[in-house]
Scaffold this motif. Structure first.
Motif, PDB file in Angstrom:
ATOM      1  N   ALA A 346      -0.800  -3.150   7.632  1.00 20.80           N
ATOM      2  CA  ALA A 346      -0.282  -4.470   7.268  1.00 20.80           C
ATOM      3  C   ALA A 346      -1.080  -5.099   6.140  1.00 20.80           C
ATOM      4  CB  ALA A 346      -0.296  -5.384   8.483  1.00 20.80           C
ATOM      5  N   ASN A 347      -2.348  -4.689   6.004  1.00 21.64           N
ATOM      6  CA  ASN A 347      -3.203  -5.198   4.936  1.00 21.64           C
ATOM      7  C   ASN A 347      -4.403  -4.264   4.855  1.00 21.64           C
ATOM      8  OD1 ASN A 347      -4.361  -7.012   3.002  1.00 21.64           O
ATOM      9  ND2 ASN A 347      -3.263  -8.688   4.012  1.00 21.64           N
ATOM     10  N   LYS A 348      -5.266  -4.492   3.863  1.00 24.92           N
ATOM     11  CA  LYS A 348      -6.442  -3.637   3.725  1.00 24.92           C
ATOM     12  C   LYS A 348      -7.389  -3.859   4.915  1.00 24.92           C
ATOM     13  CE  LYS A 348     -10.228  -2.617   0.577  1.00 24.92           C
ATOM     14  NZ  LYS A 348     -10.878  -2.939  -0.681  1.00 24.92           N
ATOM     15  N   GLY A 349      -7.915  -2.767   5.446  1.00 28.96           N
ATOM     16  CA  GLY A 349      -8.828  -2.906   6.591  1.00 28.96           C
ATOM     17  C   GLY A 349      -9.484  -1.587   6.949  1.00 28.96           C
ATOM     18  N   VAL A 363      -2.777   4.127  19.832  1.00 31.53           N
ATOM     19  CA  VAL A 363      -3.018   2.857  19.144  1.00 31.53           C
ATOM     20  C   VAL A 363      -3.924   3.050  17.933  1.00 31.53           C
ATOM     21  CG1 VAL A 363      -4.232   0.638  19.411  1.00 31.53           C
ATOM     22  CG2 VAL A 363      -2.752   1.449  21.232  1.00 31.53           C
ATOM     23  N   VAL A 364      -3.635   2.264  16.873  1.00 34.66           N
ATOM     24  CA  VAL A 364      -4.575   2.130  15.758  1.00 34.66           C
ATOM     25  C   VAL A 364      -4.946   0.648  15.674  1.00 34.66           C
ATOM     26  CG1 VAL A 364      -4.850   2.241  13.239  1.00 34.66           C
ATOM     27  CG2 VAL A 364      -3.698   4.106  14.444  1.00 34.66           C
ATOM     28  N   ILE A 365      -6.249   0.349  15.548  1.00 37.43           N
ATOM     29  CA  ILE A 365      -6.694  -1.037  15.333  1.00 37.43           C
ATOM     30  C   ILE A 365      -7.432  -1.089  14.000  1.00 37.43           C
ATOM     31  CG2 ILE A 365      -8.052  -2.989  16.226  1.00 37.43           C
ATOM     32  CD1 ILE A 365      -7.713  -1.903  19.041  1.00 37.43           C
ATOM     33  N   LEU A 366      -7.030  -2.061  13.148  1.00 38.08           N
ATOM     34  CA  LEU A 366      -7.682  -2.259  11.851  1.00 38.08           C
ATOM     35  C   LEU A 366      -8.491  -3.552  11.860  1.00 38.08           C
ATOM     36  CD1 LEU A 366      -4.832  -1.397   9.270  1.00 38.08           C
ATOM     37  CD2 LEU A 366      -6.561   0.139  10.251  1.00 38.08           C
ATOM     38  N   ASP A 367      -9.704  -3.479  11.324  1.00 40.73           N
ATOM     39  CA  ASP A 367     -10.577  -4.644  11.160  1.00 40.73           C
ATOM     40  C   ASP A 367     -10.399  -5.124   9.721  1.00 40.73           C
ATOM     41  OD1 ASP A 367     -12.674  -6.372  10.716  1.00 40.73           O
ATOM     42  OD2 ASP A 367     -14.276  -4.951  11.195  1.00 40.73           O
ATOM     43  N   HIS A 368      -9.861  -6.346   9.559  1.00 34.49           N
ATOM     44  CA  HIS A 368      -9.608  -6.883   8.211  1.00 34.49           C
ATOM     45  C   HIS A 368     -10.735  -7.786   7.723  1.00 34.49           C
ATOM     46  CE1 HIS A 368      -5.605  -5.186   8.330  1.00 34.49           C
ATOM     47  NE2 HIS A 368      -5.420  -5.723   9.513  1.00 34.49           N
ATOM     48  N   GLY A 369     -11.764  -7.967   8.553  1.00 37.66           N
ATOM     49  CA  GLY A 369     -12.897  -8.819   8.168  1.00 37.66           C
ATOM     50  C   GLY A 369     -12.719 -10.253   8.615  1.00 37.66           C
ATOM     51  N   GLY A 371     -13.235 -11.517  11.368  1.00 36.02           N
ATOM     52  CA  GLY A 371     -12.764 -11.644  12.752  1.00 36.02           C
ATOM     53  C   GLY A 371     -11.293 -11.319  12.933  1.00 36.02           C
ATOM     54  N   LEU A 372     -10.582 -10.978  11.833  1.00 37.34           N
ATOM     55  CA  LEU A 372      -9.142 -10.720  11.907  1.00 37.34           C
ATOM     56  C   LEU A 372      -8.848  -9.220  12.078  1.00 37.34           C
ATOM     57  CD1 LEU A 372      -6.329 -12.036  11.677  1.00 37.34           C
ATOM     58  CD2 LEU A 372      -6.449 -11.692   9.221  1.00 37.34           C
ATOM     59  N   PHE A 373      -7.963  -8.898  13.048  1.00 35.80           N
ATOM     60  CA  PHE A 373      -7.621  -7.502  13.360  1.00 35.80           C
ATOM     61  C   PHE A 373      -6.104  -7.358  13.479  1.00 35.80           C
ATOM     62  CE2 PHE A 373     -11.897  -8.136  14.771  1.00 35.80           C
ATOM     63  CZ  PHE A 373     -12.547  -6.913  14.626  1.00 35.80           C
ATOM     64  N   SER A 374      -5.589  -6.153  13.195  1.00 37.75           N
ATOM     65  CA  SER A 374      -4.187  -5.853  13.515  1.00 37.75           C
ATOM     66  C   SER A 374      -4.141  -4.609  14.384  1.00 37.75           C
ATOM     67  CB  SER A 374      -3.344  -5.681  12.241  1.00 37.75           C
ATOM     68  OG  SER A 374      -3.860  -4.638  11.435  1.00 37.75           O
ATOM     69  N   LEU A 375      -3.152  -4.548  15.280  1.00 36.21           N
ATOM     70  CA  LEU A 375      -3.047  -3.466  16.278  1.00 36.21           C
ATOM     71  C   LEU A 375      -1.630  -2.896  16.256  1.00 36.21           C
ATOM     72  CD1 LEU A 375      -4.366  -3.691  19.925  1.00 36.21           C
ATOM     73  CD2 LEU A 375      -1.965  -3.149  19.531  1.00 36.21           C
ATOM     74  N   LEU A 389     -11.355   3.464   5.580  1.00 36.78           N
ATOM     75  CA  LEU A 389     -10.913   2.205   4.971  1.00 36.78           C
ATOM     76  C   LEU A 389      -9.522   2.447   4.405  1.00 36.78           C
ATOM     77  CD1 LEU A 389     -11.971  -0.682   4.263  1.00 36.78           C
ATOM     78  CD2 LEU A 389     -12.621   0.245   2.045  1.00 36.78           C
ATOM     79  N   VAL A 390      -8.531   1.667   4.848  1.00 37.26           N
ATOM     80  CA  VAL A 390      -7.167   1.902   4.370  1.00 37.26           C
ATOM     81  C   VAL A 390      -6.676   0.716   3.552  1.00 37.26           C
ATOM     82  CG1 VAL A 390      -6.509   3.516   6.197  1.00 37.26           C
ATOM     83  CG2 VAL A 390      -6.157   1.080   6.564  1.00 37.26           C
ATOM     84  N   GLU A 391      -5.902   1.019   2.532  1.00 41.04           N
ATOM     85  CA  GLU A 391      -5.313  -0.024   1.690  1.00 41.04           C
ATOM     86  C   GLU A 391      -4.026  -0.500   2.358  1.00 41.04           C
ATOM     87  OE1 GLU A 391      -6.573  -1.325  -1.108  1.00 41.04           O
ATOM     88  OE2 GLU A 391      -8.313   0.027  -1.018  1.00 41.04           O
ATOM     89  N   GLN A 392      -3.549  -1.692   1.950  1.00 41.82           N
ATOM     90  CA  GLN A 392      -2.260  -2.173   2.440  1.00 41.82           C
ATOM     91  C   GLN A 392      -1.188  -1.138   2.088  1.00 41.82           C
ATOM     92  OE1 GLN A 392      -0.614  -5.744   0.594  1.00 41.82           O
ATOM     93  NE2 GLN A 392      -0.121  -6.506   2.626  1.00 41.82           N
ATOM     94  N   GLU A 393      -0.255  -0.915   3.031  1.00 44.31           N
ATOM     95  CA  GLU A 393       0.874   0.015   2.864  1.00 44.31           C
ATOM     96  C   GLU A 393       0.508   1.474   3.124  1.00 44.31           C
ATOM     97  OE1 GLU A 393       3.864  -0.447  -0.246  1.00 44.31           O
ATOM     98  OE2 GLU A 393       2.924  -2.343  -0.805  1.00 44.31           O
ATOM     99  N   ALA A 394      -0.767   1.825   3.273  1.00 45.03           N
ATOM    100  CA  ALA A 394      -1.140   3.218   3.585  1.00 45.03           C
ATOM    101  C   ALA A 394      -0.547   3.553   4.954  1.00 45.03           C
ATOM    102  CB  ALA A 394      -2.654   3.352   3.613  1.00 45.03           C
ATOM    103  N   ILE A 395       0.007   4.754   5.092  1.00 44.65           N
ATOM    104  CA  ILE A 395       0.632   5.138   6.374  1.00 44.65           C
ATOM    105  C   ILE A 395      -0.471   5.508   7.374  1.00 44.65           C
ATOM    106  CG2 ILE A 395       2.238   6.742   7.527  1.00 44.65           C
ATOM    107  CD1 ILE A 395       3.495   4.625   5.506  1.00 44.65           C
TER     108      ILE A 395
END
Ligand code: ZN
Length: 443
Positions: A346-349, A363-369, A371-375, A389-395
């Protein structure tokens, strides 16, 4: 003969004096190493030192605080001797003092800490350790930089603030939840921002303020101007059929010994209550370690070409044979696309979890910095690994129906410091601009 005896007595005396000199007149002074000595002392402070000695051991420790003409003495610590010739035998000790500078009559100004350590050598070897400290009883002054904050229950918020002195801790408290402050690199020293969450079931904020604690331990608070909009969660009935139970429950009874041997119905109740709670606690634990730096930029991405199937915080009533058997709030958004659809970040993280997590399946959990995370849950396939480290839109994976999912879909959650928040806000460019970037005044 008499001469021989005299020589013997003289030699013996010299040896004895030598030995005695070595032990009782040894000249190695104790060594003082500070373990915990703050730069500033507040109303109550704790000081701790490691003190070592070689020889007969430690005899006396004296701590005093000198400020101008005034000398405040703290209770000395003395160590008794085992026998007149053996000293205390204490060669290493960790000692602490609780200090209340105000009660000792000290004022807010510089002072000198002096610790003296004396040993049992008949020379009374003494070491003096000294350090300058600030005595400070004044809490930090916090200036909020945002005039008004419009917040939603289940939503996120950002506040920026200034503190007039160096802090050891700062952030925002929402009821009993603490959200740490972050210093942004493009901001002046003393300016902070905190991203926080309002839990979905909070309709009124009793405890809601910015806090800052200075290096002397003085704590300051500042209220936050706000308006909270509470929306009652939508109620949704979920029919639990025997077909669903027999298709889904074996996944859990195979993986979890606690679920083994139960019938499908009891397994479901265990999964939906006990396992759900355990999984959410594990997610909160994963989100407790976070990147300080803000990795994300702009709006978050939603799974493309997907229809919404369930909303954030929906109150689900589980129905079996026409009877309600359980309830749970849905802490994410369900999005359905084609089966096995690629899932973009959803965004870089940074990937902080990639694996199986009970009701959430793969499950994949991304840390966006900050304190913000996406799951991303119920994945058929995971395409990333922890640390990446993944960029926004990376599968990062492909949709599926692992975990407690009846059909192929993506369960998408967002969290702030481990608290689930409504992802819809983070998909909205207007909300991001007004509620995040305008608050930070960075673009
Ligand atoms: Zn879901």
């Amino acid at each position: 003969m008499a001469a021989k005896i005299s020589v013997f007595i003289i030699v013996l005396t010299v040896i004895c004096l030598g030995v005695a000199g070595f032990y009782f007149f040894e000249s190695t002074a104790p060594l003082i190493s500070p373990v915990h000595v703050p730069k500033s002392l507040g109303k109550n402070a704790h000081l701790q030192f490691d003190i070592t000695d070689k020889g007969l051991g430690l005899k006396l420790l004296t701590l005093k605080i000198i400020q101008g003409e005034k000398t405040a003495m703290l209770p000395p610590k003395s160590f008794g001797s085992i026998s007149p010739f053996k000293g205390s035998g204490i060669l290493k000790i960790t000692e602490g003092w609780d200090v209340s500078p105000k009660e000792l009559g000290l004022r807010e100004a510089k002072a000198k800490l002096c610790l003296e350590a004396m040993d049992y050598s008949w020379r009374n070897n003494t070491t003096l350790w000294q350090q300058e400290v600030d005595i400070d009883f004044t809490p930090p002054i916090i200036t909020p930089l945002n005039a008004q904050n419009y917040l939603n229950s289940g939503g996120s918020g950002m506040v920026a603030f200034k503190v007039n002195e160096a802090v050891s801790q700062a952030g925002v408290q929402v009821d009993n939840l603490m959200f740490p402050a972050h210093h942004l690199p493009d901001k002046p020293v003393g300016e902070f921002a905190t991203l926080f969450a309002i839990p979905f079931d909070v309709s009124l904020l009793d405890v809601f303020f910015i806090y800052a604690v200075d290096e002397a331990g003085n704590a300051g608070r500042a209220g936050i101007n706000h308006k909270l909009f509470y929306k009652k969660p939508t109620v949704d009935s979920i029919n639990i059929s025997d077909g669903f139970l027999s298709r889904k429950m074996p996944e859990f009874s195979t993986r979890y010994p606690d679920a083994a041997g139960k019938n499908n119905y009891d397994t479901f109740l265990w999964v939906n209550t006990v396992l759900r709670k355990e999984n959410n606690a594990e997610i909160a634990q994963i989100c407790s370690k976070q990147t300080q730096e803000m990795l994300w930029r702009g709006v978050f991405m939603r799974l493309p070409n997907a229809a919404p199937r369930a909303g954030f915080a929906d109150e689900r009533h589980y129905i079996y044979n026409g009877k309600e058997i359980d309830r749970a709030n849905h802490l994410g958004v369900d999005l359905a696309s084609l089966a096995n659809s690629p899932v973009p970040a959803a965004n870089k993280g940074r990937v902080v979890f990639a694996g199986y997590l009970g009701i959430y399946g793969n499950v994949v959990i991304l840390d966006h910095g900050m304190g913000l995370f996406s799951l991303y849950a119920h994945l058929q396939k995971i395409d990333v690994s922890v640390g990446q480290l993944v960029e926004q839109e990376a599968i990062i994976g492909h949709t599926g129906l692992t975990g407690l999912a009846g059909g192929d879909h993506l369960h998408y959650s967002m969290l702030v410091n481990g608290v689930f928040v409504n992802p819809v806000e983070w998909w909205d460019p207007k909300w991001i601009q007004e509620k995040i970037y305008d608050k930070l005044a960075v673009r």
